[in-house]
Design an enzyme around this catalytic site. Sequence first.
Site, short mmCIF file in Angstrom:
data_model
loop_
_atom_site.label_atom_id
_atom_site.label_comp_id
_atom_site.label_asym_id
_atom_site.label_seq_id
_atom_site.Cartn_x
_atom_site.Cartn_y
_atom_site.Cartn_z
N ILE A 19 -46.68 -16.76 -34.68
CA ILE A 19 -45.94 -16.02 -33.89
C ILE A 19 -45.60 -15.13 -32.58
O ILE A 19 -44.19 -15.03 -32.57
CB ILE A 19 -46.16 -14.96 -34.96
CG1 ILE A 19 -46.50 -15.95 -36.38
CG2 ILE A 19 -45.15 -14.20 -35.08
CD1 ILE A 19 -46.83 -14.79 -37.82
N ARG A 43 -52.43 -22.84 -22.98
CA ARG A 43 -51.24 -22.96 -24.54
C ARG A 43 -50.75 -21.09 -23.48
O ARG A 43 -49.43 -21.23 -24.18
CB ARG A 43 -51.96 -21.92 -25.31
CG ARG A 43 -53.12 -23.64 -25.80
CD ARG A 43 -52.28 -24.40 -26.41
NE ARG A 43 -51.68 -24.40 -27.60
CZ ARG A 43 -51.77 -24.21 -29.26
NH1 ARG A 43 -53.04 -24.68 -29.10
NH2 ARG A 43 -50.94 -23.75 -30.52
N ASP A 64 -59.78 -11.18 -22.47
CA ASP A 64 -60.14 -11.02 -23.85
C ASP A 64 -59.29 -9.89 -24.68
O ASP A 64 -60.03 -8.89 -24.09
CB ASP A 64 -61.22 -11.96 -23.78
CG ASP A 64 -61.95 -11.31 -25.78
OD1 ASP A 64 -61.55 -10.68 -26.63
OD2 ASP A 64 -63.12 -12.79 -25.56
N SER A 141 -48.07 -6.50 -38.31
CA SER A 141 -49.41 -5.93 -39.52
C SER A 141 -49.74 -7.51 -41.40
O SER A 141 -49.15 -8.51 -40.32
CB SER A 141 -49.13 -5.06 -40.55
OG SER A 141 -49.83 -4.70 -41.91
N TYR A 155 -60.15 -8.11 -43.38
CA TYR A 155 -58.24 -8.88 -43.25
C TYR A 155 -57.48 -7.74 -43.02
O TYR A 155 -56.74 -6.94 -42.85
CB TYR A 155 -57.97 -9.92 -42.72
CG TYR A 155 -56.35 -10.29 -42.09
CD1 TYR A 155 -57.05 -10.45 -41.44
CD2 TYR A 155 -55.46 -10.40 -43.15
CE1 TYR A 155 -55.30 -10.95 -41.20
CE2 TYR A 155 -54.20 -10.80 -42.83
CZ TYR A 155 -53.87 -11.04 -41.23
OH TYR A 155 -53.20 -11.05 -41.30
N LYS A 159 -55.43 -4.67 -41.56
CA LYS A 159 -54.16 -4.46 -41.44
C LYS A 159 -53.23 -2.93 -42.21
O LYS A 159 -52.46 -2.83 -41.37
CB LYS A 159 -52.97 -5.50 -41.77
CG LYS A 159 -53.69 -7.14 -41.28
CD LYS A 159 -52.95 -6.89 -39.91
CE LYS A 159 -53.44 -8.52 -39.13
NZ LYS A 159 -52.84 -8.53 -37.62
N1 LIG Z 1 -49.31 -17.10 -40.14
C1 LIG Z 1 -49.64 -16.25 -40.91
O1 LIG Z 1 -49.41 -16.39 -41.64
C2 LIG Z 1 -49.40 -14.25 -40.74
C3 LIG Z 1 -49.40 -13.30 -42.22
C4 LIG Z 1 -49.60 -11.98 -41.84
C5 LIG Z 1 -50.25 -12.18 -40.26
N2 LIG Z 1 -50.12 -12.79 -39.54
C6 LIG Z 1 -50.74 -11.89 -38.52
O2 LIG Z 1 -49.88 -11.93 -37.30
C7 LIG Z 1 -50.50 -12.34 -35.86
C8 LIG Z 1 -49.96 -14.08 -35.28
O3 LIG Z 1 -51.15 -14.62 -36.13
P1 LIG Z 1 -50.23 -16.47 -36.11
O4 LIG Z 1 -50.05 -16.68 -37.58
O5 LIG Z 1 -49.70 -16.05 -35.35
O6 LIG Z 1 -51.74 -16.64 -36.08
P2 LIG Z 1 -52.08 -18.06 -33.96
O7 LIG Z 1 -51.16 -18.82 -34.23
O8 LIG Z 1 -53.65 -18.27 -34.63
O9 LIG Z 1 -52.23 -16.81 -32.96
C9 LIG Z 1 -52.65 -16.03 -33.00
C10 LIG Z 1 -52.77 -15.16 -31.44
O10 LIG Z 1 -53.18 -14.04 -31.06
C11 LIG Z 1 -54.43 -14.45 -29.85
N3 LIG Z 1 -55.89 -14.19 -29.96
C12 LIG Z 1 -56.93 -14.15 -31.31
N4 LIG Z 1 -58.01 -13.81 -30.43
C13 LIG Z 1 -57.21 -12.45 -29.48
C14 LIG Z 1 -58.61 -12.30 -28.41
N5 LIG Z 1 -59.71 -12.34 -28.48
N6 LIG Z 1 -57.50 -12.12 -27.09
C15 LIG Z 1 -56.58 -12.00 -27.53
N7 LIG Z 1 -55.98 -12.93 -27.43
C16 LIG Z 1 -57.07 -12.93 -28.60
C17 LIG Z 1 -54.12 -15.87 -30.35
O11 LIG Z 1 -54.74 -17.03 -29.20
P3 LIG Z 1 -55.97 -17.35 -28.12
O12 LIG Z 1 -56.97 -18.26 -29.46
O13 LIG Z 1 -55.33 -17.57 -27.02
O14 LIG Z 1 -56.57 -16.03 -27.36
C18 LIG Z 1 -52.49 -16.29 -30.29
O15 LIG Z 1 -51.95 -16.29 -29.41
C19 LIG Z 1 -52.08 -12.08 -36.10
O16 LIG Z 1 -51.87 -10.30 -36.12
C20 LIG Z 1 -52.39 -12.13 -38.08
O17 LIG Z 1 -52.94 -11.64 -38.52
C21 LIG Z 1 -50.05 -14.23 -39.10
#
Ligand SMILES: NC(=O)c1ccc[n+]([C@@H]2O[C@H](COP(=O)([O-])OP(=O)(O)OC[C@H]3O[C@@H](n4cnc5c(N)ncnc54)[C@H](OP(=O)(O)O)[C@@H]3O)[C@@H](O)[C@H]2O)c1
Length: 261
Positions: A19, A43, A64, A141, A155, A159
Amino acid sequence: MTYDLKGKHVLVTGGSAGIGAALAEGFAARGATVGICARRTDRLNEVLERCRTHAPESRAWTVDLADLDGLDAFAKRAADELGGIDVLVNNAGIPKRRPVQQLTTATVDELMRINYLSPVHLTLALLPGIVEREGRIVFVSSVAARLSPPSEAAYAATKAAISAWAECMKVDLRDTGVGIHVVYPGVIDTELFHLPGNDPLPKTGVEMLPVDAMVEPVLGAIENDRFEVSVPDWFERVFEGKYKDVGAFLEGTINFVRTQQ
Ligand SMILES: NC(=O)c1ccc[n+]([C@@H]2O[C@H](COP(=O)([O-])OP(=O)(O)OC[C@H]3O[C@@H](n4cnc5c(N)ncnc54)[C@H](OP(=O)(O)O)[C@@H]3O)[C@@H](O)[C@H]2O)c1
C-alpha cells in the site's frame, strides 16, 4: 477540492512495498515530492525510481521504524532533506494472525511498538513542522480495528489504538489548519498475507483488492477533507451493523469461525 497535493512534500512510511509503495507513486503522480522509508533499501530504490519519473526530487531512507530511540533523528533528517514535510502518511505496519492463547507478551509488545508507538512518536516529532505548514497526517489503520476478527487480538488492538489516537488528534488540532485522516483497508493483495509467523487468512469470501484500489480513496480523502475512508467502502455499513449490537456481532463471528473448523 480543499487541499492541493501538487508541490507538497509527502513522507510515506513503509514505502518499499504494498500500500505504501502504491500511495507514494500516487502522490508523485499528483505532483508531490515524495519521501519513502522502510528497512529494505533495494525495494525502496525500485519505488523511488518510479516516483522520480513524476517527482525528480523524491528521496528514500533506509530505517527500522521499530527503533523508537532513532525516530527523532530520522524525523529531523527526513524533514531537512525533503525541505520540510506537509503530509505524513503513517503506513508501515506488520500483521499478526495468531490466537490469543498462542501469543507471547513479546509479540504483543513488538506489534504495539511498530503499529502504534512508532507512528505516534514519528507524528509527535514532525508535528511542529506540520502545524507550521498547515499540513495533513494520515494513519493507516485496518478494518480489524473495528471488526474484532478471529486470531487478530494483538494486531487489531494496535490498529484500534491508532484510530483512537487519530480521532483525539483531530479534536485537539481543531484550530491549527492541520487535517487528520484515518484509512481502513479491508483485504488488499500485499506481502502482508505471506509473512512468516502468521496463521493463514480465513476464507471469509471478502474479495482481495489490488493495491491500486487504495490510491484514489486515500488521496481523495486528503484532497476533499474526508476524515475516514474504508476500502472497499461497504465496510462502513458493516461497522454500523456491529455497533448496533456488539454482542450479537461477536456471536455471529464465533458461529462463522466454528463453520471453518
Ligand atoms: N494488506 C491489507 O489487506 C491491509 C489491511 C488492513 C490494514 N493494512 C495496513 O496497511 C499498512 C501497509 O501494509 P501492506 O499491506 O502494504 O503490507 P506490506 O506489503 O507488508 O508493507 C508493509 C510496509 O511496512 C514496512 N515496514 C514494516 N515493518 C517496518 C519497520 N520495522 N521499519 C520500517 N518499515 C517497516 C515494510 O517495509 P520493509 O519490510 O522494507 O521494512 C513495507 O514497506 C500496514 O499498516 C497494514 O497493517 C493492510
